[in-house]
Design an enzyme around this catalytic site. Sequence first.
Site, short mmCIF file in Angstrom:
data_model
loop_
_atom_site.label_atom_id
_atom_site.label_comp_id
_atom_site.label_asym_id
_atom_site.label_seq_id
_atom_site.Cartn_x
_atom_site.Cartn_y
_atom_site.Cartn_z
N LYS A 161 -1.21 -0.98 -4.29
CA LYS A 161 -2.40 -0.20 -3.95
C LYS A 161 -1.99 1.26 -3.80
CE LYS A 161 -4.46 -0.20 0.25
NZ LYS A 161 -5.33 -0.63 1.36
N ASP A 206 -7.42 3.13 -3.22
CA ASP A 206 -8.09 3.20 -1.92
C ASP A 206 -8.33 4.66 -1.58
OD1 ASP A 206 -9.05 2.90 0.64
OD2 ASP A 206 -7.16 2.23 1.51
N LYS A 238 -9.79 -6.48 8.27
CA LYS A 238 -8.75 -6.02 9.17
C LYS A 238 -9.07 -6.48 10.58
CE LYS A 238 -7.24 -1.90 6.63
NZ LYS A 238 -7.28 -0.42 6.56
N SER A 280 0.86 -1.18 0.00
CA SER A 280 0.00 0.00 0.00
C SER A 280 0.89 1.23 0.00
CB SER A 280 -0.91 -0.01 1.23
OG SER A 280 -1.69 1.16 1.28
N GLY A 291 -4.18 -4.06 6.39
CA GLY A 291 -3.27 -3.85 7.51
C GLY A 291 -3.34 -2.43 8.04
N GLU A 301 -11.49 0.87 -3.59
CA GLU A 301 -11.75 0.60 -2.17
C GLU A 301 -12.30 1.84 -1.46
OE1 GLU A 301 -9.30 -1.01 1.78
OE2 GLU A 301 -8.30 -0.83 -0.16
N LYS A 341 -3.12 5.05 -2.58
CA LYS A 341 -4.05 5.91 -1.87
C LYS A 341 -4.43 7.07 -2.80
CE LYS A 341 -3.93 3.84 2.20
NZ LYS A 341 -5.12 3.29 2.87
N ASP A 389 -14.02 -1.31 3.24
CA ASP A 389 -13.06 -1.41 4.35
C ASP A 389 -13.70 -0.80 5.58
OD1 ASP A 389 -10.98 -1.14 6.19
OD2 ASP A 389 -9.68 0.01 4.89
#
Length: 384
Positions: free
Chosen positions: A164, A191, A265, A138, A293, A216, A166, A241
Amino acid sequence: MTVTLAEIELALVRLDLVHSFETSSHRKSHLEHIVVRATAEDGSVGWGECASPSDPYYCGESTSSCWQVLGEYLAPMLLGRPWEHPAEAAGITAKVSGNHFARAGLDMACWDLYGQQRGEPLADVLGADADTVAAGVSLGIEPTIDALLAQVSRHVADGYRRIKLKIRPGWDLEPVRAVQDAFPGVALQVDANTAYRPEQEAVFAELDGRGLLMIEQPYAATDLLSHARLAARLDTPVCLDESVTTADVLRTALHLGAADIVNIKVSRLGGLGPSKTVHDLCLEAGVPVWCGGMHEFGIGRAANLALAGLPGFTLPSDVSGSDKYYRRDIVTPPIRAVDGMVAVPRSRPGIGLDVDVEELARHTVRTWTIRPGTHLDTPKEQAA
């Protein structure tokens, strides 16, 4: 076998990040997590990790709130109360509402002890058969596209199976295009961490043709209806999430069609038991899951790996090697990724690895020891 806890010690532990990390809400260069050491009456020790955010941006909890709830409520409730299974231990503290991150740290320590009592690694206790887990990374929001590409290049070279990114308004289409142009074969997902509003759906319509693995958590955690509408309009799977905090919420999301994929998670769900329940519900519904995570230290990372060995985890996890985040972790052996795969710890019963207590002490900011008879309104703590 029955377990009764005689003492619980909380340690606030600070580790610097190898590379600072920015999401849609904030940037961080170090992390402070609460390590839970639960000692049973027979002298055995269980380890857990409360990997809460430092500030209440990702969720309503923070390191400070978890410290208080663990020390003043959850730990005193559980001390001296016998239990045979971690689900029973969770039931003893069930009258505390919410506080999933705080709860997860203590729950993890109970599962570690439970595995030790049975003489089995945590993965075996949970029913996980996989010996390795495919890992992705990530990547946070970077100051420039060039800086982002440098990070992607490093992790692709290390063999990670998925990247991934952000995203947030203003940092979405351009970084995705840049990464795909520079690394056309990389598996990519994005995400948003709830950063968008439903009226900004046009961004996701543009991303929909980019061949992403998933989008996400675009909208607010409680806005399941908007997620369902978006999922119905896109070919790209929508992953939840922050929205999935309990099994009941998951059932609602699945009924609405709001979740094509679910990020599990352990911390967000309150422990390994609730996380396994969510996994089982998704497996029954045919909804793929992957293990997210919270930049866990080695204790929480080992628990995540044990969980991610369950059969429903068919997508690369965020449980990458510790060295991606920290120069030195607090566990031995260190958790490492080899060609994008991370081994599930099975070297000993419980969480499957050892805590380096000397390294832990070097990075401990303060401690708090709770013993039977501690009153809920009289916390005792000391600086390390």
